[in-house]
Design a protein around this motif. Structure first.
Motif, PDB file in Angstrom:
ATOM      1  N   LEU A 251       1.038  -0.934  -0.296  1.00 29.39           N
ATOM      2  CA  LEU A 251       0.476   0.370  -0.311  1.00 29.39           C
ATOM      3  C   LEU A 251       0.763   0.915   0.189  1.00 29.39           C
ATOM      4  CD1 LEU A 251      -2.611   1.741   0.841  1.00 29.39           C
ATOM      5  CD2 LEU A 251      -2.092   1.490   3.078  1.00 29.39           C
ATOM      6  N   ILE A 252       1.864   0.864   1.014  1.00 25.85           N
ATOM      7  CA  ILE A 252       2.757   2.117   0.971  1.00 25.85           C
ATOM      8  C   ILE A 252       3.992   2.818  -0.215  1.00 25.85           C
ATOM      9  CG2 ILE A 252       4.091   3.890   2.985  1.00 25.85           C
ATOM     10  CD1 ILE A 252       3.510   1.884   4.692  1.00 25.85           C
ATOM     11  N   HIS A 254       2.568   2.030  -3.381  1.00 31.39           N
ATOM     12  CA  HIS A 254       1.961   2.430  -3.973  1.00 31.39           C
ATOM     13  C   HIS A 254       1.578   3.761  -3.485  1.00 31.39           C
ATOM     14  CE1 HIS A 254      -2.279   2.748  -6.483  1.00 31.39           C
ATOM     15  NE2 HIS A 254      -3.316   3.216  -5.584  1.00 31.39           N
ATOM     16  N   LEU A 255       1.140   4.682  -2.866  1.00 27.90           N
ATOM     17  CA  LEU A 255       1.031   5.815  -2.472  1.00 27.90           C
ATOM     18  C   LEU A 255       2.407   7.181  -2.824  1.00 27.90           C
ATOM     19  CD1 LEU A 255      -0.716   5.348   1.176  1.00 27.90           C
ATOM     20  CD2 LEU A 255      -2.289   5.982  -0.808  1.00 27.90           C
ATOM     21  N   LEU A 256       3.548   5.973  -2.503  1.00 33.20           N
ATOM     22  CA  LEU A 256       5.081   6.808  -2.607  1.00 33.20           C
ATOM     23  C   LEU A 256       4.802   6.631  -4.173  1.00 33.20           C
ATOM     24  CD1 LEU A 256       7.367   5.288  -0.423  1.00 33.20           C
ATOM     25  CD2 LEU A 256       6.351   7.694   0.348  1.00 33.20           C
ATOM     26  N   ALA A 259       2.661   9.914  -5.762  1.00 36.41           N
ATOM     27  CA  ALA A 259       3.094  11.064  -4.396  1.00 36.41           C
ATOM     28  C   ALA A 259       3.707  11.775  -5.862  1.00 36.41           C
ATOM     29  CB  ALA A 259       3.170  10.513  -3.206  1.00 36.41           C
ATOM     30  N   PHE A 260       4.778  10.584  -5.944  1.00 36.22           N
ATOM     31  CA  PHE A 260       6.636  11.068  -6.449  1.00 36.22           C
ATOM     32  C   PHE A 260       5.875  11.121  -8.052  1.00 36.22           C
ATOM     33  CE2 PHE A 260       8.529   8.667  -3.751  1.00 36.22           C
ATOM     34  CZ  PHE A 260       8.704   9.529  -3.257  1.00 36.22           C
ATOM     35  N   ASN A 262       3.094  13.112  -9.110  1.00 30.93           N
ATOM     36  CA  ASN A 262       1.892  14.430  -8.438  1.00 30.93           C
ATOM     37  C   ASN A 262       2.496  15.293  -9.375  1.00 30.93           C
ATOM     38  OD1 ASN A 262      -0.527  15.050  -7.519  1.00 30.93           O
ATOM     39  ND2 ASN A 262       0.287  15.483  -5.622  1.00 30.93           N
ATOM     40  N   TYR A 270      11.963  12.875  -6.799  1.00 35.32           N
ATOM     41  CA  TYR A 270      12.125  11.734  -6.980  1.00 35.32           C
ATOM     42  C   TYR A 270      13.438  10.977  -7.739  1.00 35.32           C
ATOM     43  CZ  TYR A 270      11.682   6.506  -7.929  1.00 35.32           C
ATOM     44  OH  TYR A 270      11.473   5.305  -8.324  1.00 35.32           O
TER      45      TYR A 270
ATOM     46  N   THR B 141      -5.846   1.229  -0.702  1.00 34.73           N
ATOM     47  CA  THR B 141      -5.243   1.735  -2.472  1.00 34.73           C
ATOM     48  C   THR B 141      -6.940   2.650  -2.896  1.00 34.73           C
ATOM     49  OG1 THR B 141      -5.917  -0.629  -3.308  1.00 34.73           O
ATOM     50  CG2 THR B 141      -3.370   0.499  -3.098  1.00 34.73           C
ATOM     51  N   ALA B 224      -5.086  -4.122   2.592  1.00 32.96           N
ATOM     52  CA  ALA B 224      -5.088  -2.416   2.216  1.00 32.96           C
ATOM     53  C   ALA B 224      -5.122  -2.501   0.803  1.00 32.96           C
ATOM     54  CB  ALA B 224      -3.448  -2.436   2.808  1.00 32.96           C
ATOM     55  N   CYS B 273       9.725  17.213  -3.208  1.00 33.07           N
ATOM     56  CA  CYS B 273       8.691  16.079  -2.896  1.00 33.07           C
ATOM     57  C   CYS B 273       7.775  16.672  -1.662  1.00 33.07           C
ATOM     58  CB  CYS B 273       8.516  14.478  -2.875  1.00 33.07           C
ATOM     59  SG  CYS B 273      10.188  14.192  -4.122  1.00 33.07           S
ATOM     60  N   SER B 276       3.555  16.736  -2.203  1.00 35.14           N
ATOM     61  CA  SER B 276       2.987  15.397  -2.182  1.00 35.14           C
ATOM     62  C   SER B 276       2.887  14.347  -1.993  1.00 35.14           C
ATOM     63  CB  SER B 276       3.378  14.851  -3.910  1.00 35.14           C
ATOM     64  OG  SER B 276       3.448  15.581  -4.882  1.00 35.14           O
ATOM     65  N   LEU B 277       4.326  13.791  -0.928  1.00 35.71           N
ATOM     66  CA  LEU B 277       4.782  13.207   0.175  1.00 35.71           C
ATOM     67  C   LEU B 277       4.050  13.685   1.639  1.00 35.71           C
ATOM     68  CD1 LEU B 277       8.502  13.155   0.133  1.00 35.71           C
ATOM     69  CD2 LEU B 277       6.645  10.783  -0.349  1.00 35.71           C
ATOM     70  N   ALA B 280       0.725  11.521   1.452  1.00 39.28           N
ATOM     71  CA  ALA B 280       0.606   9.350   1.148  1.00 39.28           C
ATOM     72  C   ALA B 280       0.823   9.458   2.207  1.00 39.28           C
ATOM     73  CB  ALA B 280       1.887   9.541   0.326  1.00 39.28           C
TER      74      ALA B 280
END
Lengths: 340, 340
Positions: A251-252, A254-256, A259-260, A262, A270, B141, B224, B273, B276-277, B280
């Motif tokens: 999950l994390i 995926h979130l990162l 975010a990168f 974005n 990144y 997600t 998740a 970043c 954006s981070l 997350a």
């Protein structure tokens, strides 16, 4: 001396397309490390398929013997059914090779229940072992901890948990060289009155045992802090904790990724962090912890995740080789005899 | 109409220094959202301490009534002991306020066992409710899923799991507006034969129940992914899964912090970043999911993490207000009556 590893090439979600490249990767790594032993693989499965993946692998070919087997084990088959088919399956014959002494260890991505059942029948457990256990290494802020059982035994008596602790301590010593590992029991609180009767009784047994460096209960949020070297739990809880850990990492990641990608700035950012981040990602990448022995067997059987890719399979094979060199079963037998 | 929330100011790891700022944060948020109801807080605890934290909080002061209580509840005390002290404690009297109708909901960071025991005695469960359950929202997600039980019941019968599913479905509907939530049972595999007898029997009950949109077993690594809206499990497993999830998020945050401060380039990259981070990070920040009702009670009791800071406490109070407005207990009673 030649170390021989038998591999069930048909097991898991992918079979030969991932497993053969995994064997190749393990061989390359082994040879690059300049080891003193020779290495050889027994590949059990559909000969035609195996040959098609070995076609251009001259080096790997020299280190392999192919053993043709018509039948393979699907993820849905019941262990009892697989046991009836026995050595007719690629899994059964790969396991049998350890029992007959033809191989030092077996590696398979096939379903845990079937693999365990065949291992118990062919390889057998040491006298006094109540049930074999499956451990896994967990990444922590301090390095690695070992958690067991991860799914071999859904209900566990306090006595079983005690044996898991003893066997886990030997395994982490053989793998990481930790002499007197700290040991905790996974629970929903650290207070003595917390948890099921089984964990409370186990705590009393652990406390009273001279060989166990028992440090108390540990909660789920502390697994990844590294405060315990060995975390003992029943197979139901352990399986869910391990997979939850892996799912959260996914999950994390995926979130990162989101975010990168974005904004323009975050994309640029990144690129600048990429190299440093790849190390962090690798620490939580389950493929690098793949490969868990069934502890308590008289021989070495290494369970690889069903969804392992080549990197995962290669790591499972590395565990098999290390445990063969470290004579893990002999060490477990010796310790268990001393402790009972 | 005025919504009144009773708060045990002394509970948890920190007490007034975090809980009073949490109440203030919740009030600020509530007022900024321009709600139609008035809001009032009953603060139970050491009057002198509470007054010292309210000294310069003129606005908050207007929305509060202080109720002095000499005794508070420590994390280590046994529920039975707390129950004997009853309304002499800040927790007991805060809970009692809901039973007497003086408050619409109670919020406390005190130990779960004591809070639950007092809630069952004073607020009581609905007729037919076997045991109240504690749910928690999990980041996925796709958004949020609900998992329950999270530690109120370490052993659960299939019938209890069925009630958890029904109550969880009502809660996620009240909170997120999901009409026919998908429901899964946490297990060590998705195949029918997997898991304990309790989960296998529960699966049969879920399948046969007309109000439950049952979708099968779910493994820890899928929690998740958001493939189930409601994930049902016993309190032992659920507690460990939730905390493992939180611990893994902490580990990865730690690894990322290291990675970003690794080189000059990675530090620069992080600055680019950062914005954006932070989004997350917020998604996996447990403070934003803090506040879980005891489902099955005739009133609203919201458990806040013991280690909650002001942001966490404010979120727990938000849950209390939302559930009061949504008349959660009445909805649960109605649904349970229809289903039994």
């Amino acid at each position: 001396m030649t170390i021989t590893i038998s591999v069930d090439v048909m097991g898991g979600d992918y079979g030969p397309p991932k497993i053969i490249p995994g064997v190749k990767l393990a061989l390359d790594f082994y040879l690059s490390e300049n080891h003193h032993h020779n290495i050889h693989f027994l590949l059990f499965g559909d000969e035609n398929k195996i040959r098609s993946y070995l076609k251009f692998e001259t080096l790997l070919y020299k280190h392999c013997t192919i053993v043709h087997k018509d039948l393979s084990v699907s993820n849905n088959e019941k262990p009892a059914q697989i046991v009836r088919l026995g050595v007719k399956t690629s899994l059964g014959s790969a396991v049998k090779a350890v029992a007959t002494g033809d191989a030092h260890a077996v590696v398979s991505c096939a379903n845990t229940g079937a693999f365990m059942a065949l291992s118990k029948i062919y390889i057998k457990t040491f006298k006094g072992v109540l049930r074999p256990a499956i451990p896994a290494f967990i990444p922590t802020t301090k390095g690695l901890s070992l958690m067991l059982d991860l799914g071999a035994n859904i209900k566990c008596s306090p006595q079983m948990l005690l044996q898991f602790a003893l066997m886990g301590a030997i395994y982490i010593n053989a793998y990481l060289g930790i002499k007197k590992p700290t040991i905790g029991i996974l629970n929903i609180g650290i207070e003595e009155m917390k948890g099921t009767e089984a964990v409370q009784e186990a705590a009393q047994l652990f406390k009273a045992h001279k060989s166990i460096n028992y440090k108390g209960f540990i909660e789920g949020n502390k697994i990844a802090t590294g405060e315990m070297d060995v975390i003992v739990t029943d197979g139901f809880t352990g399986n869910i904790a391990l997979k939850t850990l892996q799912g959260t990492a996914t999950l994390i990641t995926h979130l990162l990724k989101d975010a990168f990608s974005n904004t323009f700035l975050s994309k640029l950012g990144y690129l600048l962090c990429k190299k440093s981040l790849s190390k962090a990602y690798k620490i939580v990448d389950k493929r690098y912890y793949n490969g868990a022995p069934f502890l308590g067997l008289r021989g070495i059987a290494i369970k690889s995740h069903g969804d392992s890719d080549a990197v995962g399979v290669a790591n499972a094979i590395k565990v098999a080789i290390e445990m063969a060199k470290n004579k893990l079963p002999e060490r477990i037998e010796k310790q268990l005899m001393m402790d009972t």
